[in-house]
Design a protein around this motif. Structure first.
Motif, PDB file in Angstrom:
ATOM      1  N   ALA A 361       0.816  -1.216   0.000  1.00 27.28           N
ATOM      2  CA  ALA A 361       0.000   0.000   0.000  1.00 27.28           C
ATOM      3  C   ALA A 361       0.849   1.265   0.000  1.00 27.28           C
ATOM      4  CB  ALA A 361      -0.930  -0.003   1.215  1.00 27.28           C
ATOM      5  N   ASP A 362       2.143   1.146  -0.301  1.00 31.80           N
ATOM      6  CA  ASP A 362       3.049   2.297  -0.322  1.00 31.80           C
ATOM      7  C   ASP A 362       3.541   2.565  -1.738  1.00 31.80           C
ATOM      8  OD1 ASP A 362       3.280   2.954   2.496  1.00 31.80           O
ATOM      9  OD2 ASP A 362       4.308   1.029   2.707  1.00 31.80           O
ATOM     10  N   CYS A 363       3.493   3.816  -2.137  1.00 32.04           N
ATOM     11  CA  CYS A 363       4.187   4.234  -3.357  1.00 32.04           C
ATOM     12  C   CYS A 363       5.627   4.554  -2.982  1.00 32.04           C
ATOM     13  CB  CYS A 363       3.506   5.453  -3.972  1.00 32.04           C
ATOM     14  SG  CYS A 363       2.182   5.030  -5.104  1.00 32.04           S
ATOM     15  N   ILE A 364       6.559   4.091  -3.784  1.00 32.59           N
ATOM     16  CA  ILE A 364       7.980   4.322  -3.503  1.00 32.59           C
ATOM     17  C   ILE A 364       8.533   5.374  -4.477  1.00 32.59           C
ATOM     18  CG2 ILE A 364      10.228   3.264  -3.198  1.00 32.59           C
ATOM     19  CD1 ILE A 364       8.111   2.217  -1.271  1.00 32.59           C
ATOM     20  N   VAL A 365       8.668   5.019  -5.727  1.00 30.65           N
ATOM     21  CA  VAL A 365       9.144   5.950  -6.757  1.00 30.65           C
ATOM     22  C   VAL A 365       7.944   6.469  -7.537  1.00 30.65           C
ATOM     23  CG1 VAL A 365      10.502   6.171  -8.873  1.00 30.65           C
ATOM     24  CG2 VAL A 365      11.408   4.890  -6.936  1.00 30.65           C
ATOM     25  N   VAL A 366       7.889   7.782  -7.727  1.00 29.15           N
ATOM     26  CA  VAL A 366       6.746   8.397  -8.401  1.00 29.15           C
ATOM     27  C   VAL A 366       7.245   9.473  -9.363  1.00 29.15           C
ATOM     28  CG1 VAL A 366       5.142   7.994  -6.485  1.00 29.15           C
ATOM     29  CG2 VAL A 366       6.490  10.108  -6.551  1.00 29.15           C
ATOM     30  N   ASN A 367       6.329   9.975 -10.176  1.00 29.38           N
ATOM     31  CA  ASN A 367       6.539  11.238 -10.871  1.00 29.38           C
ATOM     32  C   ASN A 367       5.912  12.332 -10.014  1.00 29.38           C
ATOM     33  OD1 ASN A 367       7.751   9.998 -13.200  1.00 29.38           O
ATOM     34  ND2 ASN A 367       5.699   9.395 -13.845  1.00 29.38           N
ATOM     35  N   SER A 368       6.242  13.563 -10.271  1.00 31.43           N
ATOM     36  CA  SER A 368       5.779  14.638  -9.386  1.00 31.43           C
ATOM     37  C   SER A 368       4.294  14.933  -9.516  1.00 31.43           C
ATOM     38  CB  SER A 368       6.583  15.921  -9.657  1.00 31.43           C
ATOM     39  OG  SER A 368       7.931  15.738  -9.298  1.00 31.43           O
ATOM     40  N   PHE A 489      15.041   9.856  -9.512  1.00 35.56           N
ATOM     41  CA  PHE A 489      14.121   8.878  -8.922  1.00 35.56           C
ATOM     42  C   PHE A 489      13.362   9.619  -7.817  1.00 35.56           C
ATOM     43  CE2 PHE A 489      17.854   6.640 -10.445  1.00 35.56           C
ATOM     44  CZ  PHE A 489      17.326   5.593 -11.190  1.00 35.56           C
ATOM     45  N   HIS A 490      12.221  10.206  -8.160  1.00 36.75           N
ATOM     46  CA  HIS A 490      11.456  10.979  -7.190  1.00 36.75           C
ATOM     47  C   HIS A 490      10.747  10.032  -6.228  1.00 36.75           C
ATOM     48  CE1 HIS A 490      12.040  14.799  -9.300  1.00 36.75           C
ATOM     49  NE2 HIS A 490      11.934  14.093 -10.415  1.00 36.75           N
ATOM     50  N   LEU A 491      10.848  10.329  -4.948  1.00 33.63           N
ATOM     51  CA  LEU A 491      10.265   9.464  -3.914  1.00 33.63           C
ATOM     52  C   LEU A 491       8.959  10.056  -3.402  1.00 33.63           C
ATOM     53  CD1 LEU A 491      13.547   8.708  -1.941  1.00 33.63           C
ATOM     54  CD2 LEU A 491      12.459   7.294  -3.713  1.00 33.63           C
ATOM     55  N   HIS A 492       8.044   9.180  -3.059  1.00 31.28           N
ATOM     56  CA  HIS A 492       6.759   9.621  -2.504  1.00 31.28           C
ATOM     57  C   HIS A 492       6.994  10.286  -1.143  1.00 31.28           C
ATOM     58  CE1 HIS A 492       2.661   9.413  -0.884  1.00 31.28           C
ATOM     59  NE2 HIS A 492       2.272   9.358  -2.138  1.00 31.28           N
ATOM     60  N   PRO A 493       6.224  11.326  -0.807  1.00 29.19           N
ATOM     61  CA  PRO A 493       6.437  12.019   0.476  1.00 29.19           C
ATOM     62  C   PRO A 493       6.310  11.132   1.707  1.00 29.19           C
ATOM     63  CG  PRO A 493       5.037  13.330  -0.961  1.00 29.19           C
ATOM     64  CD  PRO A 493       5.204  11.999  -1.630  1.00 29.19           C
ATOM     65  N   PRO A 525      25.080   7.229  -5.696  1.00 33.87           N
ATOM     66  CA  PRO A 525      23.806   7.974  -5.687  1.00 33.87           C
ATOM     67  C   PRO A 525      23.792   9.054  -4.613  1.00 33.87           C
ATOM     68  CG  PRO A 525      23.508   5.834  -4.667  1.00 33.87           C
ATOM     69  CD  PRO A 525      24.906   5.846  -5.223  1.00 33.87           C
ATOM     70  N   GLU A 526      22.972  10.083  -4.858  1.00 32.51           N
ATOM     71  CA  GLU A 526      22.831  11.196  -3.922  1.00 32.51           C
ATOM     72  C   GLU A 526      21.364  11.386  -3.559  1.00 32.51           C
ATOM     73  OE1 GLU A 526      24.558  14.693  -5.560  1.00 32.51           O
ATOM     74  OE2 GLU A 526      26.456  13.734  -6.084  1.00 32.51           O
ATOM     75  N   ILE A 527      21.153  11.925  -2.357  1.00 24.03           N
ATOM     76  CA  ILE A 527      19.802  12.278  -1.905  1.00 24.03           C
ATOM     77  C   ILE A 527      19.641  13.787  -2.033  1.00 24.03           C
ATOM     78  CG2 ILE A 527      18.164  12.278   0.024  1.00 24.03           C
ATOM     79  CD1 ILE A 527      19.645   9.828   1.124  1.00 24.03           C
ATOM     80  N   GLU A 528      18.618  14.221  -2.729  1.00 22.13           N
ATOM     81  CA  GLU A 528      18.381  15.643  -2.931  1.00 22.13           C
ATOM     82  C   GLU A 528      16.923  15.984  -2.657  1.00 22.13           C
ATOM     83  OE1 GLU A 528      19.606  16.721  -6.834  1.00 22.13           O
ATOM     84  OE2 GLU A 528      21.705  16.119  -6.522  1.00 22.13           O
ATOM     85  N   ASP A 529      16.664  17.266  -2.488  1.00 21.35           N
ATOM     86  CA  ASP A 529      15.289  17.722  -2.281  1.00 21.35           C
ATOM     87  C   ASP A 529      14.497  17.625  -3.582  1.00 21.35           C
ATOM     88  OD1 ASP A 529      15.728  18.350   0.385  1.00 21.35           O
ATOM     89  OD2 ASP A 529      16.345  20.406  -0.058  1.00 21.35           O
ATOM     90  N   SER A 530      13.192  17.430  -3.432  1.00 13.50           N
ATOM     91  CA  SER A 530      12.294  17.385  -4.582  1.00 13.50           C
ATOM     92  C   SER A 530      10.941  17.939  -4.150  1.00 13.50           C
ATOM     93  CB  SER A 530      12.159  15.944  -5.097  1.00 13.50           C
ATOM     94  OG  SER A 530      11.285  15.891  -6.206  1.00 13.50           O
ATOM     95  N   ILE A 531      10.024  18.010  -5.082  1.00 10.10           N
ATOM     96  CA  ILE A 531       8.676  18.499  -4.791  1.00 10.10           C
ATOM     97  C   ILE A 531       7.666  17.547  -5.417  1.00 10.10           C
ATOM     98  CG2 ILE A 531       8.627  20.009  -6.815  1.00 10.10           C
ATOM     99  CD1 ILE A 531       6.952  21.959  -5.087  1.00 10.10           C
ATOM    100  N   TYR A 532       6.635  17.275  -4.629  1.00 14.06           N
ATOM    101  CA  TYR A 532       5.558  16.390  -5.072  1.00 14.06           C
ATOM    102  C   TYR A 532       4.327  17.256  -5.322  1.00 14.06           C
ATOM    103  CZ  TYR A 532       2.208  12.472  -4.845  1.00 14.06           C
ATOM    104  OH  TYR A 532       1.221  11.553  -5.116  1.00 14.06           O
ATOM    105  N   PHE A 533       4.058  17.542  -6.596  1.00  8.37           N
ATOM    106  CA  PHE A 533       2.977  18.465  -6.934  1.00  8.37           C
ATOM    107  C   PHE A 533       1.598  17.880  -6.659  1.00  8.37           C
ATOM    108  CE2 PHE A 533       6.382  20.193  -9.679  1.00  8.37           C
ATOM    109  CZ  PHE A 533       6.311  21.523  -9.270  1.00  8.37           C
ATOM    110  N   GLN A 544      14.448  12.966  -3.479  1.00  4.98           N
ATOM    111  CA  GLN A 544      14.697  12.194  -4.689  1.00  4.98           C
ATOM    112  C   GLN A 544      16.100  11.626  -4.633  1.00  4.98           C
ATOM    113  OE1 GLN A 544      15.308  14.380  -8.388  1.00  4.98           O
ATOM    114  NE2 GLN A 544      15.444  16.318  -7.249  1.00  4.98           N
ATOM    115  N   ILE A 545      16.279  10.507  -5.320  1.00  4.21           N
ATOM    116  CA  ILE A 545      17.607   9.925  -5.518  1.00  4.21           C
ATOM    117  C   ILE A 545      18.071  10.360  -6.890  1.00  4.21           C
ATOM    118  CG2 ILE A 545      18.931   7.796  -5.705  1.00  4.21           C
ATOM    119  CD1 ILE A 545      16.786   6.466  -3.946  1.00  4.21           C
ATOM    120  N   THR A 546      19.301  10.846  -6.976  1.00  8.32           N
ATOM    121  CA  THR A 546      19.823  11.301  -8.265  1.00  8.32           C
ATOM    122  C   THR A 546      21.152  10.640  -8.583  1.00  8.32           C
ATOM    123  OG1 THR A 546      20.902  13.211  -7.237  1.00  8.32           O
ATOM    124  CG2 THR A 546      18.686  13.552  -8.124  1.00  8.32           C
ATOM    125  N   LEU A 547      21.369  10.442  -9.861  1.00  7.30           N
ATOM    126  CA  LEU A 547      22.660   9.979 -10.389  1.00  7.30           C
ATOM    127  C   LEU A 547      23.126  11.034 -11.387  1.00  7.30           C
ATOM    128  CD1 LEU A 547      21.744   6.234 -11.101  1.00  7.30           C
ATOM    129  CD2 LEU A 547      22.972   7.143  -9.119  1.00  7.30           C
TER     130      LEU A 547
END
Length: 566
Positions: A361-368, A489-493, A525-533, A544-547
């Protein structure tokens, strides 16, 4: 602006001008001929409304507080129609009258009086309202359907004069939609126009012979717009929800009058329900591709109760261009299709080769996703490639945007896909489900072709990815100087993320306690800030995870999401 983009912009502008001219011509013919509207004598049936209602909102309406499209407007006793300062999306929702369902849910005498007063007020103030919103084809169609669905509430207070005026307005709406349906934008607006006319042909008593065409025109649109796999031609997963919300009550209304729905209505309903199940992730939300944002999960659950299919097998979406993997509780949906063209792309995204996946029941990787409230002064960043879980070259998008200049946004209007030359192949073996897809959206500007392979292990749901960058003909990259690539790789909030103890991998913990490890062979890999619209009310901060790398130096990147406590 490149010559190709300029040419596509001219074509898009000419298309809009053609539709506007055609609409003006139809208006002129109507004025000259004195064409009279339909005036139904009575209504034979009030179609069902499948949307979730909230009776408590009736109190808010009484007090002059209206929350539509994520925006609160307090009228303080003034009429909400034509209220200054309200956004266009708020006005469209107001003038669609879909909110009447909340008054119907309350169902008392006060709600009936208030509903009738609001409809009367709309009819009196219509001339002062913004025409581009009020008589937008899709809004007018939604209003006609809403009035028919809530007609028992609207007419619950006996008033002969109001009854006559209301019937005249229903007839005027039918006349308007019949006149302009064929010149409406392709896709949902045109389909909604014919749906509303089909509703009228079932509900109106008297003078319905001139509306009998609506059923056949609706069938034509359904056959054209609903692809064999249940996807809509706009490639927006939420289009299935919008269409089914109106199509199912229409089907039931036909049956209630003792008739049989057409084969097109029955077949399209079945295909749409299949498409709805296909795009649904483990948390009940639809995958956020091409205009899809937050999902009304309760409405989706209601619609799926009408699904009578005997099989639950959901493999791929060859017509719509999406691929779906399932392994236990893990679900992955991959965009391996071509972007829509023309006006169908007005809300489409540059998200080629992006994916989403859920675990239980969890979303892991999403689009914004798309925000509930869109502000004209803010660029529509959610349409860019960078807000999708895919590769981005030199901070550019894989598709270009028309940029009409109407709102100042740099990402508005139609999507110009250019020479994408998108290819997709799916393979299956004893251990893995494998899809390989590629596009050339970055070839014209940077000379880089992107190919992505996704593999899901059949037993444990482990997801392996390979991103490969080459020249247009799959040759090695030698002469490219602009080759900076970021894989997002955008992550769910709702998930938590941290580095592993050695710092080489990243651990992702879901809301319900499952942990996934992300690793990459070539890049740390790096962890960075992202936004979930796609937040329920407002955009949310997330991670988000970025390469980050250069394609010439690292033309092949291999990464993996592995479950640690499966």
């Amino acid at each position: 602006m490149p010559l190709l983009d300029s040419f596509q912009t001219v074509i898009a502008s000419a298309g809009r001008q053609y539709r506007a001219t055609r609409k003006m011509a139809r208006t002129g013919v109507t004025v000259l001929t004195g064409y009279s509207p339909y005036v139904p004598k009575h209504l034979l049936i009030a179609p069902q409304n499948l949307r979730t209602s909230d009776a408590s909102l009736a109190e808010e309406y009484y007090a002059g507080r209206y929350v539509f499209a994520g925006e609160l407007v307090e009228t303080k006793g003034a009429s909400p129609f034509g209220f200054p300062g309200a956004g266009s999306d708020w006005n469209r929702e107001l003038h669609s009258f879909r909110w009447l369902q909340n008054l119907s849910a309350r169902g008392d005498a006060l709600s009936g009086s208030h509903a009738q007063a609001m409809v009367r007020e709309w009819m009196e103030l219509d001339a002062k309202s913004p025409k581009n919103v009020v008589w937008d084809t899709e809004t007018a169609a939604a209003r006609l359907i809403s009035w028919l669905q809530n007609s028992m509430l609207i007419l619950s207070v006996p008033n002969y004069d109001f009854h006559q005026e209301f019937m005249q307005n229903l007839g005027s709406h039918a006349r308007y939609l019949k006149r302009y349906a064929s010149s409406a934008s392709s896709g949902i607006p045109r389909l909604m126009a014919y749906l509303a006319l089909a509703y009228a042909s079932v509900c109106f008593e008297g003078r319905t012979s001139r509306l009998n065409f609506a059923g056949s025109r609706l069938d034509e649109e359904l056959d054209t717009q609903i692809l064999p796999d249940g996807s809509h031609i706009s490639r927006n997963p939420y289009a299935s929800v919008e269409i089914l919300t109106y199509l199912l009550p229409y089907r039931q209304s036909i049956i209630a009058t003792g008739k049989e729905p057409s084969p097109s209505v029955l077949a399209s309903t079945e295909r749409l329900l299949h498409g709805l199940r296909f795009h649904r992730l483990g948390d009940g939300h639809l995958a956020r591709f091409n205009g899809c944002g937050s999902t009304e999960t309760d409405l989706v659950a209601t619609l799926l109760r009408y699904d009578e299919s005997v099989t639950n097998e959901l493999v791929n979406s060859s017509s719509g261009g999406y691929e779906r993997f399932e392994s236990g509780e893990t679900i992955l949906i991959f965009d391996a299709g071509r972007p829509p063209k023309g006006t169908l792309s007005n809300s489409a995204h540059a998200g080629s080769l992006s994916f989403e996946f859920s675990s239980g029941a969890d979303c892991i990787v999403v689009n914004s996703g798309v925000p509930v409230r869109k502000r004209a002064e803010i660029p529509a960043q959610w349409r860019s490639s960078a807000t999708h879980s895919t590769s981005v070259v030199c901070d550019s998008s894989s598709c270009k945007f028309e940029n009409t200049g109407q709102t100042g946004s740099l990402m508005e209007g139609q999507l110009f896909s250019g020479p994408l030359k998108l290819e997709s192949v799916r393979l299956t073996d004893e251990q893995y489900e494998v899809v390989t897809a590629s596009h050339q959206g970055y070839v014209r500007e940077f000379g880089i072709r992107h190919e992505r392979t996704l593999k899901m292990h059949r037993q444990n749901g482990c997801i392996e990815g390979r991103d490969w960058y080459s020249g247009p003909d799959k040759e090695d990259l030698y002469y490219t100087t602009k080759d900076a690539v970021t894989i997002h790789f955008h992550l769910h909030p709702n998930v938590e993320v941290e580095y592993s103890q050695d710092g080489n991998d990243i651990l992702v913990r879901s809301l319900f306690g499952k942990t996934w490890s992300f690793s990459c062979e070539e890049i740390t890999p790096e962890i960075e800030d992202s936004i979930y619209f796609a937040g329920l009310a407002n955009p949310l901060k997330t991670k988000q995870i970025t390469l980050r790398f250069h394609a010439c130096k690292n033309p092949e990147i291999n990464w993996k999401f592995a479950p640690l406590n499966s």
